[in-house]
Design a protein around this motif. Structure first.
Motif, PDB file in Angstrom:
ATOM      1  N   LYS A 177       3.385  -6.170  -9.620  1.00  0.00           N
ATOM      2  CA  LYS A 177       2.902  -6.323 -11.002  1.00  0.00           C
ATOM      3  C   LYS A 177       1.374  -6.237 -11.032  1.00  0.00           C
ATOM      4  CE  LYS A 177       2.728  -7.696 -15.386  1.00  0.00           C
ATOM      5  NZ  LYS A 177       1.281  -7.797 -15.603  1.00  0.00           N
ATOM      6  N   LEU A 178       0.715  -6.905 -10.097  1.00  0.00           N
ATOM      7  CA  LEU A 178      -0.745  -6.869 -10.048  1.00  0.00           C
ATOM      8  C   LEU A 178      -1.247  -5.476  -9.669  1.00  0.00           C
ATOM      9  CD1 LEU A 178      -3.354  -8.384 -10.361  1.00  0.00           C
ATOM     10  CD2 LEU A 178      -3.096  -9.292  -8.050  1.00  0.00           C
ATOM     11  N   VAL A 179      -0.567  -4.819  -8.730  1.00  0.00           N
ATOM     12  CA  VAL A 179      -0.932  -3.453  -8.356  1.00  0.00           C
ATOM     13  C   VAL A 179      -0.807  -2.523  -9.560  1.00  0.00           C
ATOM     14  CG1 VAL A 179      -0.184  -1.451  -7.010  1.00  0.00           C
ATOM     15  CG2 VAL A 179      -0.426  -3.673  -5.899  1.00  0.00           C
ATOM     16  N   CYS A 180       0.281  -2.656 -10.311  1.00  0.00           N
ATOM     17  CA  CYS A 180       0.494  -1.800 -11.487  1.00  0.00           C
ATOM     18  C   CYS A 180      -0.566  -2.054 -12.559  1.00  0.00           C
ATOM     19  CB  CYS A 180       1.887  -2.035 -12.067  1.00  0.00           C
ATOM     20  SG  CYS A 180       3.231  -1.369 -11.064  1.00  0.00           S
ATOM     21  N   ASP A 181      -1.005  -3.299 -12.693  1.00  0.00           N
ATOM     22  CA  ASP A 181      -2.082  -3.595 -13.643  1.00  0.00           C
ATOM     23  C   ASP A 181      -3.358  -2.854 -13.259  1.00  0.00           C
ATOM     24  OD1 ASP A 181      -0.481  -5.226 -15.151  1.00  0.00           O
ATOM     25  OD2 ASP A 181      -1.220  -7.102 -14.301  1.00  0.00           O
ATOM     26  N   GLU A 182      -3.598  -2.694 -11.949  1.00  0.00           N
ATOM     27  CA  GLU A 182      -4.766  -1.945 -11.479  1.00  0.00           C
ATOM     28  C   GLU A 182      -4.582  -0.444 -11.700  1.00  0.00           C
ATOM     29  OE1 GLU A 182      -5.840  -2.745  -7.452  1.00  0.00           O
ATOM     30  OE2 GLU A 182      -5.551  -4.903  -7.650  1.00  0.00           O
ATOM     31  N   VAL A 183      -3.415   0.068 -11.303  1.00  0.00           N
ATOM     32  CA  VAL A 183      -3.184   1.518 -11.321  1.00  0.00           C
ATOM     33  C   VAL A 183      -3.056   2.048 -12.741  1.00  0.00           C
ATOM     34  CG1 VAL A 183      -1.565   3.353 -10.658  1.00  0.00           C
ATOM     35  CG2 VAL A 183      -2.154   1.544  -9.022  1.00  0.00           C
ATOM     36  N   PHE A 184      -2.293   1.344 -13.591  1.00  0.00           N
ATOM     37  CA  PHE A 184      -2.023   1.842 -14.947  1.00  0.00           C
ATOM     38  C   PHE A 184      -2.875   1.159 -16.018  1.00  0.00           C
ATOM     39  CE2 PHE A 184       1.923   2.427 -12.522  1.00  0.00           C
ATOM     40  CZ  PHE A 184       2.123   3.780 -12.703  1.00  0.00           C
ATOM     41  N   GLU A 185      -3.566   0.088 -15.640  1.00  0.00           N
ATOM     42  CA  GLU A 185      -4.324  -0.786 -16.534  1.00  0.00           C
ATOM     43  C   GLU A 185      -3.370  -1.809 -17.170  1.00  0.00           C
ATOM     44  OE1 GLU A 185      -6.744   1.182 -19.372  1.00  0.00           O
ATOM     45  OE2 GLU A 185      -7.793   2.406 -17.879  1.00  0.00           O
ATOM     46  N   GLU A 186      -3.848  -3.029 -17.225  1.00  0.00           N
ATOM     47  CA  GLU A 186      -3.008  -4.124 -17.714  1.00  0.00           C
ATOM     48  C   GLU A 186      -2.553  -3.895 -19.155  1.00  0.00           C
ATOM     49  OE1 GLU A 186      -3.065  -9.033 -17.884  1.00  0.00           O
ATOM     50  OE2 GLU A 186      -4.857  -7.905 -17.305  1.00  0.00           O
ATOM     51  N   SER A 187      -3.374  -3.227 -19.952  1.00  0.00           N
ATOM     52  CA  SER A 187      -3.021  -2.991 -21.357  1.00  0.00           C
ATOM     53  C   SER A 187      -1.812  -2.080 -21.508  1.00  0.00           C
ATOM     54  CB  SER A 187      -4.215  -2.379 -22.098  1.00  0.00           C
ATOM     55  OG  SER A 187      -4.563  -1.118 -21.530  1.00  0.00           O
ATOM     56  N   ARG A 188      -1.486  -1.344 -20.454  1.00  0.00           N
ATOM     57  CA  ARG A 188      -0.350  -0.428 -20.511  1.00  0.00           C
ATOM     58  C   ARG A 188       0.965  -1.099 -20.081  1.00  0.00           C
ATOM     59  NH1 ARG A 188      -3.133   1.698 -23.193  1.00  0.00           N
ATOM     60  NH2 ARG A 188      -1.329   1.174 -24.459  1.00  0.00           N
TER      61      ARG A 188
ATOM     62  N   GLU B 288       0.826  -1.207   0.000  1.00  0.00           N
ATOM     63  CA  GLU B 288       0.000   0.000   0.000  1.00  0.00           C
ATOM     64  C   GLU B 288       0.860   1.256   0.000  1.00  0.00           C
ATOM     65  OE1 GLU B 288      -3.674   2.190   0.041  1.00  0.00           O
ATOM     66  OE2 GLU B 288      -2.879   0.304  -0.762  1.00  0.00           O
ATOM     67  N   PHE B 289       1.996   1.207   0.717  1.00  0.00           N
ATOM     68  CA  PHE B 289       2.958   2.318   0.694  1.00  0.00           C
ATOM     69  C   PHE B 289       3.350   2.641  -0.746  1.00  0.00           C
ATOM     70  CE2 PHE B 289       7.494   3.233   0.176  1.00  0.00           C
ATOM     71  CZ  PHE B 289       7.667   4.382   0.936  1.00  0.00           C
ATOM     72  N   LEU B 290       3.688   1.620  -1.518  1.00  0.00           N
ATOM     73  CA  LEU B 290       4.118   1.843  -2.899  1.00  0.00           C
ATOM     74  C   LEU B 290       2.935   2.169  -3.807  1.00  0.00           C
ATOM     75  CD1 LEU B 290       6.408   1.970  -4.864  1.00  0.00           C
ATOM     76  CD2 LEU B 290       6.329  -0.518  -5.103  1.00  0.00           C
ATOM     77  N   ARG B 291       1.788   1.523  -3.571  1.00  0.00           N
ATOM     78  CA  ARG B 291       0.617   1.777  -4.415  1.00  0.00           C
ATOM     79  C   ARG B 291       0.190   3.240  -4.345  1.00  0.00           C
ATOM     80  NH1 ARG B 291      -4.730   1.689  -2.866  1.00  0.00           N
ATOM     81  NH2 ARG B 291      -6.232   1.645  -4.583  1.00  0.00           N
ATOM     82  N   LYS B 292       0.205   3.836  -3.148  1.00  0.00           N
ATOM     83  CA  LYS B 292      -0.144   5.258  -3.021  1.00  0.00           C
ATOM     84  C   LYS B 292       0.741   6.102  -3.914  1.00  0.00           C
ATOM     85  CE  LYS B 292      -1.678   5.205   1.816  1.00  0.00           C
ATOM     86  NZ  LYS B 292      -1.339   5.703   3.170  1.00  0.00           N
ATOM     87  N   ARG B 293       2.014   5.784  -3.924  1.00  0.00           N
ATOM     88  CA  ARG B 293       2.957   6.576  -4.715  1.00  0.00           C
ATOM     89  C   ARG B 293       2.781   6.326  -6.211  1.00  0.00           C
ATOM     90  NH1 ARG B 293       3.840   6.206   0.229  1.00  0.00           N
ATOM     91  NH2 ARG B 293       5.122   7.731   1.355  1.00  0.00           N
ATOM     92  N   LEU B 294       2.439   5.110  -6.578  1.00  0.00           N
ATOM     93  CA  LEU B 294       2.184   4.813  -7.987  1.00  0.00           C
ATOM     94  C   LEU B 294       0.960   5.570  -8.498  1.00  0.00           C
ATOM     95  CD1 LEU B 294       2.894   0.973  -7.983  1.00  0.00           C
ATOM     96  CD2 LEU B 294       4.296   2.742  -9.050  1.00  0.00           C
ATOM     97  N   VAL B 295      -0.049   5.724  -7.657  1.00  0.00           N
ATOM     98  CA  VAL B 295      -1.242   6.489  -8.047  1.00  0.00           C
ATOM     99  C   VAL B 295      -0.860   7.932  -8.355  1.00  0.00           C
ATOM    100  CG1 VAL B 295      -3.429   7.439  -7.212  1.00  0.00           C
ATOM    101  CG2 VAL B 295      -2.894   5.031  -6.827  1.00  0.00           C
TER     102      VAL B 295
END
Length: 696
Positions: A171-182, A139-146
């Motif tokens: 990888k799964l968090v990034c698929d949510e934040v940026f969308e898997e297609s990206r 969650e620490f990293l996900r906040k920053r990725l957002v």
């Protein structure tokens, strides 16, 4: 929402209790996904963006000539709050690439992960603790990725550098934040050769996840060198003149017309087309660049001579980690090689683009960005990092690997974010002070009048007054002042109002004064923030007390003001035990400090708030640049009876010692070299050298 949750919600509302952030996911559940990573403490993206404080950036100094336009930025502070401020800059048009595109073109981050496991208990208990620590990190990293997603330009890219422990979660968090297609690439960097392990295969690689904001990303293909094995494998043909070549397909996907090769009209394979128009084919045929089989297969001759190199794939085994004697080595833990960042920056940005590293560490990203003509922003919450980057940028060499001629950097500014020097705030113009005060407390800048009184903005729907202490020097705000203000404002101001001013201007101690049901809040600068203004408790920046903690995760909330620690020390020269050689020493006799944030962590005893001591053995007062040569961590200093020792031969005319506490505050001391007997020691060394010459 189930019945139990509904009943609990009604009860809380009836009793006027605060709703924790966890209720946001219950009341406003996120859009259902086919799959997502679920864990305790996961917040909605909207709440992350809305609740993060955009702390002001306070410029400490500028390195290089003050030119017009963009200045590169080195920022000390929690990167989440800094990124919210950068997002405000993007929205206002202040964060643009050289071509005018708003936002950051390239992000590279090498986020930390605390590996030390201090919990002791059963295997089941330890496994549970590992899951809790893992969820917090995710969650620490996900906040920053957002926030990083919001900062990126429409054609931007982000590289997330990870190891094998958490890359599958991220990888799964990034698929949510940026969308898997990206998702674009999973890059494997083989950082070292195989090494023996009694229990498993040797861990020799890191993972870089590459995501892009759109198909129209900036992309510059990277080419590697051609080794002997590669040449022998692919360049197996020659024309009898010594020039080697390989044969590659001359067609591309998609149907196309036949083309003439010499006197022969040849049809391309079904669903394919020849890559060139007829005019170009005639030109290449005349230069003997085609090989045509009896069955009509056309192949293109790619000569070794003039070949730029082989295309780089997603396994990078040609970049070695930094060795102990490398020119680029800074001795900062987890430093990455310049060659690695050079590939990243070259591939996903162009000259004049902004490159952001939110965990800047040793400063490899800004160093490479500078050499490749990019703009850069580096952020870190560690003082060791900030001083390492500052020194590195002022001692750059032109070539990757820090070789070649000196490279003076383009101007860059050093900024504080979340930990401010109040003495420098006093030097601001009124307009700059007003802007800082409104930004500090997250107020909306919207001047308006009520009852003939000029007000400056709004905070949570209530009016804000920034008291002009510069226009009225010596005037204080007491309860009579509030009474006079209330007579003019009355109920028209609502149930509360906020007054921002320097702490010493207020003549009362309480957080607010209530008159006829209206609360007049005092927002003091500097001041421990009033609790009800923000959803989260303020938490101070934390500095490491040992080398292993340098890359621990730090999640600071809010802001604080610099308070110089109380320091007593002794310095001089001592002989080593059983030897005639003398060392310089500094012994810390007393060190005490604490953060100003509300409900700070209080330390009992002496010297427990020390984080580290950095030394510049030959401090130059004229340049006033602290370029540290050594760092001593508190844990090691304590084990040595609170004493640091260092070679006298390294000391110049004066030593700058910076004592850093766990909150990032500093006590700076300039100590004359004579204190350590430098002249005496150098004279003795000279006499000894002359005596040797005489004997010869």
């Amino acid at each position: 929402m189930n019945d139990a949750q509904r009943q609990e919600l009604v009860r809380r509302l009836q009793h006027g209790e605060e709703l924790s952030p966890e209720w946001a996911r219950i009341l406003f559940p996120p859009e259902k996904r086919e799959y997502e990573l679920v864990y305790h403490g996961k917040e909605r993206e909207e709440d992350i963006i809305a609740s993060t404080l955009a702390v002001p950036l306070q410029k400490v100094r500028t390195f290089g000539k003050n030119g017009e336009g963009w200045h590169n930025m080195l920022i000390f502070g929690d990167n989440l709050q800094v990124m919210k401020s950068l997002l405000e800059m993007k929205r206002s048009g202040q964060l643009c690439n050289a071509d005018g595109t708003p936002g950051v073109r390239l992000v590279y981050i090498d986020p930390p992960f605390a590996t030390r496991q201090e919990f002791r208990g059963s295997e089941e208990q330890k496994a549970y603790q590992d899951k809790v620590a893992g969820a917090r990190f995710v969650e620490f990293l996900r906040k920053r990725l957002v926030l990083l997603r919001e900062l990126l330009s429409v054609d931007g890219s982000i590289y997330i550098h990870l190891d094998t422990r958490k890359s599958h979660y991220i990888k799964l968090v990034c698929d949510e934040v940026f969308e898997e297609s990206r998702f674009t690439n999973e890059i494997i960097w083989r950082r070292s050769t195989a090494h023996a392990s009694a229990e498993r295969y040797g861990a020799v690689h890191d993972t870089l996840l590459l995501y892009t904001m759109s198909p129209n990303k900036i992309w510059n293909p990277q080419l590697g060198s051609l080794d002997k094995e590669y040449i022998e494998r692919y360049f197996r043909y020659d024309d009898g003149d010594g020039r080697k070549y390989w044969l590659e397909d001359s067609t591309g996907a998609g149907a196309g017309p036949p083309r003439r090769f010499g006197k022969k009209l040849i049809e391309p394979p079904v669903g394919r087309h020849f890559r060139w128009k007829q005019e170009k084919i005639d030109e290449l045929w005349a230069a003997n660049r085609f090989s045509v089989t009896p069955r009509g297969r056309v192949q293109f001759k790619r000569y070794l001579e003039g070949h730029e190199g082989k295309a780089i794939g997603d396994v990078w085994d040609d970049i070695k980690r930094i060795n102990q004697v490398a020119d680029e080595r800074t001795a900062y833990p987890t430093q990455k090689p310049e060659a690695l960042l050079a590939r990243v920056v070259s591939a996903s940005s162009t000259e004049g683009d902004i490159v952001l590293d939110a965990f800047v560490g040793s400063g490899t990203t800004p160093a490479v960005a500078e050499k490749l003509g990019r703009r850069w922003i580096g952020v870190d919450c560690g003082k060791l990092s900030v001083y390492t980057v500052q020194k590195r940028m002022l001692n750059l060499r032109r070539n990757i690997g820090n070789k070649g001629a000196p490279l003076p950097p383009t101007p860059f500014g050093l900024y504080n974010a979340g930990l401010y020097d109040f003495s420098k705030l006093k030097e601001l113009t009124w307009d700059a002070w007003r802007f800082f005060a409104l930004t500090l407390f997250q107020c909306r800048d919207e001047p308006h009048k009520i009852g003939g009184i000029q007000l400056d903005g709004f905070l949570k729907g209530s009016s804000v007054l920034v008291f002009n202490h510069q226009k009225q020097p010596g005037v204080r705000i007491d309860e009579e002042t509030i009474q006079s203000m209330h007579e003019a404002l009355g109920s028209k101001v609502g149930s509360r109002m906020f007054i921002i001013a320097p702490a010493l201007v207020f003549d009362f101690q309480q957080d607010y004064v209530t008159l006829d049901g209206v609360r007049y809040y005092a927002l003091r600068i500097p001041y421990s923030i009033i609790h009800e203004l923000h959803q989260r408790e303020f938490a101070a920046l934390r500095q490491p007390a040992d080398e292993l903690a340098v890359n621990d995760t730090v999640d600071a909330v809010g802001f604080d003001f610099v308070r110089r620690p109380e320091l007593q020390y002794e310095a001089g020269a001592k002989k080593r035990r059983g030897e005639l050689i003398e060392d310089g020493f500094i012994k810390i006799k007393s060190f005490k400090s604490e953060a100003v944030v509300r409900e700070p962590m209080r330390k009992k005893g002496n010297r427990e708030t020390l984080s580290m001591v950095m030394l510049d053995y030959n401090f130059d007062s004229e340049s006033d640049v602290f370029a540290f040569d050594a760092v001593f961590y508190a844990e090691a200093i304590e084990k040595a009876n609170w004493e640091m020792r260092f070679p006298i031969g390294a000391i110049g005319n004066q030593v700058m010692a910076v004592f850093v506490d766990i909150y990032g505050n500093e006590a700076r001391e300039v100590i004359p070299g004579s204190t350590f007997g430098v002249r005496k020691a150098k004279a003795a060394a000279k006499r000894a050298k002359n005596m040797k010459k005489t004997r010869k």
